[in-house]
Scaffold this motif. Sequence first.
Motif, PDB file in Angstrom:
ATOM      1  N   LEU A   1      23.055 -31.449  10.324  1.00 47.34           N
ATOM      2  CA  LEU A   1      22.249 -31.453  11.537  1.00 47.34           C
ATOM      3  C   LEU A   1      21.419 -30.181  11.600  1.00 47.34           C
ATOM      4  CD1 LEU A   1      24.811 -32.638  14.279  1.00 47.34           C
ATOM      5  CD2 LEU A   1      22.892 -33.968  13.369  1.00 47.34           C
ATOM      6  N   ASN A   2      20.256 -30.282  12.181  1.00 49.04           N
ATOM      7  CA  ASN A   2      19.465 -29.094  12.495  1.00 49.04           C
ATOM      8  C   ASN A   2      19.777 -28.662  13.917  1.00 49.04           C
ATOM      9  OD1 ASN A   2      18.146 -29.210  10.007  1.00 49.04           O
ATOM     10  ND2 ASN A   2      16.503 -30.496  10.805  1.00 49.04           N
TER      11      ASN A   2
ATOM     12  N   PRO B   1      20.717 -31.655  19.552  1.00 50.90           N
ATOM     13  CA  PRO B   1      20.602 -33.082  19.874  1.00 50.90           C
ATOM     14  C   PRO B   1      21.015 -33.908  18.655  1.00 50.90           C
ATOM     15  CG  PRO B   1      18.450 -32.213  19.287  1.00 50.90           C
ATOM     16  CD  PRO B   1      19.444 -31.081  19.106  1.00 50.90           C
ATOM     17  N   PHE B   2      21.610 -35.067  18.885  1.00 50.01           N
ATOM     18  CA  PHE B   2      22.002 -35.897  17.750  1.00 50.01           C
ATOM     19  C   PHE B   2      22.090 -37.368  18.145  1.00 50.01           C
ATOM     20  CE2 PHE B   2      25.992 -35.013  19.845  1.00 50.01           C
ATOM     21  CZ  PHE B   2      26.745 -36.172  19.704  1.00 50.01           C
ATOM     22  N   ILE B   3      21.950 -38.200  17.130  1.00 49.00           N
ATOM     23  CA  ILE B   3      22.122 -39.644  17.256  1.00 49.00           C
ATOM     24  C   ILE B   3      23.270 -40.033  16.342  1.00 49.00           C
ATOM     25  CG2 ILE B   3      21.046 -41.893  16.829  1.00 49.00           C
ATOM     26  CD1 ILE B   3      18.334 -40.561  17.259  1.00 49.00           C
ATOM     27  N   ASP B   4      24.089 -40.985  16.762  1.00 53.02           N
ATOM     28  CA  ASP B   4      25.174 -41.463  15.904  1.00 53.02           C
ATOM     29  C   ASP B   4      25.301 -42.968  16.052  1.00 53.02           C
ATOM     30  OD1 ASP B   4      27.856 -42.105  17.623  1.00 53.02           O
ATOM     31  OD2 ASP B   4      26.646 -40.579  18.608  1.00 53.02           O
ATOM     32  N   GLU B   5      26.258 -43.561  15.393  1.00 49.97           N
ATOM     33  CA  GLU B   5      26.349 -45.017  15.342  1.00 49.97           C
ATOM     34  C   GLU B   5      26.989 -45.652  16.574  1.00 49.97           C
ATOM     35  OE1 GLU B   5      28.045 -46.238  11.624  1.00 49.97           O
ATOM     36  OE2 GLU B   5      26.199 -45.768  10.533  1.00 49.97           O
ATOM     37  N   THR B   6      27.311 -44.853  17.576  1.00 47.53           N
ATOM     38  CA  THR B   6      27.782 -45.442  18.836  1.00 47.53           C
ATOM     39  C   THR B   6      26.630 -45.655  19.814  1.00 47.53           C
ATOM     40  OG1 THR B   6      28.221 -43.334  19.971  1.00 47.53           O
ATOM     41  CG2 THR B   6      30.005 -44.239  18.612  1.00 47.53           C
TER      42      THR B   6
ATOM     43  N   GLU C   1      25.565 -48.758  22.080  1.00 44.07           N
ATOM     44  CA  GLU C   1      26.776 -49.556  22.294  1.00 44.07           C
ATOM     45  C   GLU C   1      27.655 -48.830  23.308  1.00 44.07           C
ATOM     46  OE1 GLU C   1      28.550 -50.466  18.526  1.00 44.07           O
ATOM     47  OE2 GLU C   1      26.715 -51.361  17.750  1.00 44.07           O
ATOM     48  N   GLU C   2      28.601 -48.043  22.832  1.00 40.50           N
ATOM     49  CA  GLU C   2      29.443 -47.293  23.772  1.00 40.50           C
ATOM     50  C   GLU C   2      28.709 -46.118  24.407  1.00 40.50           C
ATOM     51  OE1 GLU C   2      32.385 -48.359  20.365  1.00 40.50           O
ATOM     52  OE2 GLU C   2      30.245 -47.961  20.616  1.00 40.50           O
ATOM     53  N   SER C   3      27.801 -45.506  23.679  1.00 44.91           N
ATOM     54  CA  SER C   3      27.111 -44.324  24.199  1.00 44.91           C
ATOM     55  C   SER C   3      25.633 -44.612  24.437  1.00 44.91           C
ATOM     56  CB  SER C   3      27.276 -43.134  23.245  1.00 44.91           C
ATOM     57  OG  SER C   3      26.595 -43.361  22.023  1.00 44.91           O
ATOM     58  N   TYR C   4      24.992 -43.687  25.127  1.00 43.24           N
ATOM     59  CA  TYR C   4      23.589 -43.831  25.521  1.00 43.24           C
ATOM     60  C   TYR C   4      22.687 -44.026  24.310  1.00 43.24           C
ATOM     61  CZ  TYR C   4      19.069 -42.488  27.549  1.00 43.24           C
ATOM     62  OH  TYR C   4      17.753 -42.452  27.946  1.00 43.24           O
ATOM     63  N   GLY C   5      21.758 -44.979  24.408  1.00 41.82           N
ATOM     64  CA  GLY C   5      20.917 -45.339  23.276  1.00 41.82           C
ATOM     65  C   GLY C   5      20.001 -44.244  22.784  1.00 41.82           C
ATOM     66  N   GLY C   6      19.645 -43.300  23.668  1.00 42.72           N
ATOM     67  CA  GLY C   6      18.723 -42.239  23.285  1.00 42.72           C
ATOM     68  C   GLY C   6      19.371 -41.047  22.617  1.00 42.72           C
ATOM     69  N   GLY C   7      20.678 -41.125  22.349  1.00 42.91           N
ATOM     70  CA  GLY C   7      21.363 -40.000  21.726  1.00 42.91           C
ATOM     71  C   GLY C   7      21.983 -39.076  22.750  1.00 42.91           C
ATOM     72  N   ARG C   8      22.626 -38.025  22.257  1.00 41.75           N
ATOM     73  CA  ARG C   8      23.304 -37.074  23.145  1.00 41.75           C
ATOM     74  C   ARG C   8      23.012 -35.643  22.704  1.00 41.75           C
ATOM     75  NH1 ARG C   8      29.298 -39.236  22.947  1.00 41.75           N
ATOM     76  NH2 ARG C   8      28.640 -39.819  20.844  1.00 41.75           N
ATOM     77  N   TYR C   9      23.412 -34.698  23.551  1.00 40.22           N
ATOM     78  CA  TYR C   9      23.158 -33.273  23.308  1.00 40.22           C
ATOM     79  C   TYR C   9      24.465 -32.482  23.327  1.00 40.22           C
ATOM     80  CZ  TYR C   9      18.473 -34.510  25.252  1.00 40.22           C
ATOM     81  OH  TYR C   9      17.262 -35.082  25.536  1.00 40.22           O
TER      82      TYR C   9
ATOM     83  N   ASN D   1      18.103 -35.698  12.839  1.00 40.23           N
ATOM     84  CA  ASN D   1      19.424 -35.415  13.399  1.00 40.23           C
ATOM     85  C   ASN D   1      20.203 -36.694  13.691  1.00 40.23           C
ATOM     86  OD1 ASN D   1      19.033 -32.663  13.258  1.00 40.23           O
ATOM     87  ND2 ASN D   1      19.776 -32.288  15.325  1.00 40.23           N
ATOM     88  N   SER D   2      20.032 -37.667  12.806  1.00 42.01           N
ATOM     89  CA  SER D   2      20.778 -38.916  12.895  1.00 42.01           C
ATOM     90  C   SER D   2      22.019 -38.832  12.013  1.00 42.01           C
ATOM     91  CB  SER D   2      19.920 -40.100  12.441  1.00 42.01           C
ATOM     92  OG  SER D   2      18.765 -40.220  13.234  1.00 42.01           O
ATOM     93  N   LEU D   3      23.162 -39.146  12.584  1.00 42.05           N
ATOM     94  CA  LEU D   3      24.419 -39.123  11.843  1.00 42.05           C
ATOM     95  C   LEU D   3      24.829 -40.539  11.461  1.00 42.05           C
ATOM     96  CD1 LEU D   3      26.490 -36.562  13.981  1.00 42.05           C
ATOM     97  CD2 LEU D   3      25.404 -36.159  11.751  1.00 42.05           C
TER      98      LEU D   3
END
Length: 201
Positions: free
Chosen positions: A110-111, A131-136, A139-147, A185-187
């Motif tokens: 991640l940067n 900030p990051f995006i992951d495979e949840t 679905e379970e988490s907010y579509g725009g990613g989290r911080y 920053n996509s995981l």
Amino acid sequence: MRKTIILFVLFVSTLSCTQGKQPLLGDTDYQKEQNAKFKDALKSPLTEKDRKTFRALDFFKFDSAYLVTANFKRVLNETPFEMPTTTDRKPMYVKYGELSFVLNNKECKLNIYQNIELVKREGYENHLFLPFIDETNGEESYGGGRYIDTSRPEGDTMVLNFNEAYNPYCAYSPRYSCPVVPLENSLDVRVEAGVKAYDKH
């Protein structure tokens, strides 16, 4: 008789106040702090209507597996850039460093960024933004990613607590302008930690 009535009224009033004040929900101190903030009219990102019925954020269960030590590589001479947001606002950020770590048996990178204007404010001199995006997401988490908010490390490692990953405020109200997570920053892994998607119901 009058004294008895007064004492009875005071007792009922005290009982009503005690029953009306609900204990803060949350399994950790961080979760309780977040729920307290969301209940506070001066701090909550919720609309007034949603705040009145708010009880608690929905979190993934705390998991120490998501408390990871990452290798930190400071990058120099990076050119500041305008980070896109959910509105026309484009705050200036600079890539501050690169993080590499293992999560759920996968190599991750991640940067991490620094807000050019924010670090000029007292108390935020060492602030870093992850900030990051992951495979949840979606679905379970907010579509725009989290911080994740963190601070500049003193050495070449940094502890990342994904249990404290939170949603952008625009997940709760359209009046906010939130940075869009950079695609780099996509995981490629599920991060089952931190806050889940907000459900008004």
